[in-house]
Design an enzyme around this catalytic site. Structure first.
Site, mmCIF file in Angstrom:
data_model
loop_
_atom_site.group_PDB
_atom_site.id
_atom_site.type_symbol
_atom_site.label_atom_id
_atom_site.label_comp_id
_atom_site.label_asym_id
_atom_site.label_seq_id
_atom_site.Cartn_x
_atom_site.Cartn_y
_atom_site.Cartn_z
ATOM 1 C CG HIS A 137 -1.916 0.944 1.417
ATOM 2 N ND1 HIS A 137 -1.701 2.234 1.820
ATOM 3 C CD2 HIS A 137 -3.250 0.835 1.223
ATOM 4 C CE1 HIS A 137 -2.858 2.872 1.864
ATOM 5 N NE2 HIS A 137 -3.819 2.045 1.512
ATOM 6 C CG ASP A 214 0.369 -2.571 6.167
ATOM 7 O OD1 ASP A 214 -0.626 -2.764 6.888
ATOM 8 O OD2 ASP A 214 0.318 -1.947 5.094
ATOM 9 C CD GLN A 217 -7.135 -4.539 4.020
ATOM 10 O OE1 GLN A 217 -8.095 -5.228 4.364
ATOM 11 N NE2 GLN A 217 -7.280 -3.279 3.662
ATOM 12 C CE LYS A 240 -7.477 -0.337 6.186
ATOM 13 N NZ LYS A 240 -8.231 0.164 5.041
ATOM 14 C CB CYS A 378 -3.652 3.370 -1.514
ATOM 15 S SG CYS A 378 -4.873 4.627 -1.163
HETATM 16 C C1 PLP Z 1 -2.579 -2.957 3.492
HETATM 17 C C2 PLP Z 1 -2.900 -1.592 3.987
HETATM 18 N N1 PLP Z 1 -1.947 -0.889 4.609
HETATM 19 C C3 PLP Z 1 -2.170 0.327 5.093
HETATM 20 C C4 PLP Z 1 -3.394 0.926 4.966
HETATM 21 C C5 PLP Z 1 -3.599 2.298 5.506
HETATM 22 O O1 PLP Z 1 -4.509 2.269 6.568
HETATM 23 P P1 PLP Z 1 -5.037 3.626 7.209
HETATM 24 O O2 PLP Z 1 -5.545 4.462 6.083
HETATM 25 O O3 PLP Z 1 -6.125 3.179 8.136
HETATM 26 O O4 PLP Z 1 -3.900 4.263 7.909
HETATM 27 C C6 PLP Z 1 -4.417 0.252 4.306
HETATM 28 C C7 PLP Z 1 -5.724 0.893 4.080
HETATM 29 O O5 PLP Z 1 -6.459 0.568 3.179
HETATM 30 C C8 PLP Z 1 -4.163 -1.043 3.814
HETATM 31 O O6 PLP Z 1 -5.107 -1.739 3.181
#
Ligand code: PLP
Length: 420
Positions: A137, A214, A217, A240, A378
């Site tokens: 991401h 990270d 998900q 999430k 993203c």
């Molecule tokens: C794999 C992953 N990492 C990071 C993020 C970023 O999360 P946040 O916008 O809640 O900080 C997301 C959000 O869609 C994501 O899917």
């Protein structure tokens, strides 16, 4: 495809039905959109909230609202207790060994920025390398680019195959004496791939390299145990995980966090301040400058309690069944190409339809009351890897049903009729 659904026994079958029965805990799911029963398949963007989370946050504002840590009065002590109790819940949820390893942040994005700006800035110099994968991401790319640029370090990328799986041999080859940190997504928000992070962490550790995961998900779909994984840092967002927006968690190994400089300065992160010198607070407060998202932290605690009452094994099996069912149905439709066909997948189904823009798919489905995500999610470098500008993405949670998948597939057939 994941094989968990194949090992379902009678007992699991029973527990799994209990999972599906939880749908009524989510009030938003009862509404109609464009005159149709809502089908919410945008859970990877944000999940819906059970009534108990909504009630807990409402009660906080009605009965406990006060600033924390500094007050001696009744309300402040009560709010502080509730907030710190939530931290304890996060610690148990992740199986961190110490509450000082749990830092409240705004979300996954802030957690990664914290590590890159604090650990990265302190440890990266010219010629060093940061290793990420091709399926990250933007929030696990850009923060590292920023710190690499400043330090004169290089961002290296582990390639993936056409199914959307990391090439482990390439990863092994890329790990070297210049690698100062590896930062990897646990579950891809676009492909649904579940990466073999435990194995990848031990490969990095064999060379003394720390690993950040990270987990945005991953935590809604599987049990995560940071001690079992062995990761040095782990990040996730509450929203999430059936909790509120604006709050998330950075887990970090205490020894590393102790060595790291603060990320932001301000109230609460200090022990004492003079114009000449500031003495920083102990962990975890050293990384929590300013008034935090108090209601959010408490709401996250309620979400964790809620999840804790569910059987995570049954939940994962139920979601895999939904995913397999949707994948089978979609594979039968001509011109549909599924993006992300890894053997180990969580509840994400990305696809393109030849000759139709994903935004048009999303718009027609919206007319049918179906919410999916369209765009680059993203993850623009990942789109480039697959040679596409965007995908349509259906992402599932345990409150979704096969009946909803049927409505969705019917919607896709309508897209083909209208735009075909
Ligand atoms: C794999 C992953 N990492 C990071 C993020 C970023 O999360 P946040 O916008 O809640 O900080 C997301 C959000 O869609 C994501 O899917």
């Amino acid at each position: 495809m994941h094989t968990q659904a194949a090992i379902i026994d009678a007992d699991l079958w029973q527990r799994w039905h209990t999972i599906a029965g939880c749908r009524h805990h989510f009030p938003l799911l009862r509404q109609r959109v464009n005159g149709k029963a809502l089908v919410y398949f945008d859970n990877a963007a944000t999940s819906q909230k059970p009534q108990v989370v909504i009630d807990t946050m409402m009660r906080y504002y009605q009965e406990e609202n006060s600033n924390i840590h500094r007050g001696v009065h009744y309300l402040s002590e009560r709010a502080t207790r509730a907030y710190e109790t939530a931290r304890g819940k996060v610690r148990r949820f992740l199986n961190a060994s110490d509450y000082r390893e749990v830092i409240f942040v705004r979300g996954t994005t802030e957690a990664i920025n914290l590590v890159s700006q604090s650990y990265g800035r302190r440890n990266l110099t010219s010629g060093d390398e940061v290793l990420i994968s091709a399926m990250e991401h933007h929030s696990n790319i850009v923060p590292w680019q920023l710190v690499c640029e400043e330090a004169g370090a290089t961002l290296r990328v582990i390639p993936i195959n056409d199914a959307g799986e990391i090439l482990i041999d390439e990863y092994q080859r890329l790990l070297n004496e210049r690698t100062k940190i590896v930062s990897l997504v646990h579950v891809s928000n676009v492909l649904g791939t579940i990466n073999p992070v435990k194995e990848m962490i031990s490969m990095a550790h064999a060379r003394g390299i720390p690993v950040m995961i990270d987990g945005a998900q991953a935590v809604p779909h599987m049990k995560v145990d940071v001690q079992d994984l062995g990761c040095d840092f782990y990040a996730f967002s509450a929203h999430k995980l059936f909790g509120p927006t604006g709050v998330g968690v950075l887990y970090g190994k205490r020894a590393l966090l102790e060595e790291m400089p603060p990320y932001q300065g301000g109230g609460d992160m200090i022990k004492s301040v003079t114009f000449e010198r500031t003495i920083y607070n102990d962990l975890p407060y050293k990384f929590e400058a300013g008034t935090p998202n108090i209601s959010g932290g408490i709401g996250l605690g309620a979400a964790i309690d809620y999840i804790g009452n569910l059987d995570m094994h049954a939940l994962s099996a139920y979601e895999h069944d939904i995913l397999e069912y949707a994948t089978e149905q979609m594979s039968e439709i001509k011109r549909v190409r599924i993006i992300g066909t890894a053997r180990e997948k969580a509840a994400v189904l990305s696809f393109v339809i030849e000759g139709i823009h994903p935004h048009d798919i999303g718009t027609i489905l919206d007319d049918e009351g179906i919410a999916i995500r369209t765009g680059h999610h993203c993850a623009q470098p990942l789109m480039q890897r697959f040679g596409i500008p965007a995908t349509a993405r259906a992402s599932f949670a345990f409150y979704n049903t096969k009946e909803e998948v049927d409505v969705f597939v019917k919607g896709i057939r309508k897209v083909l009729e209208v735009l075909g």
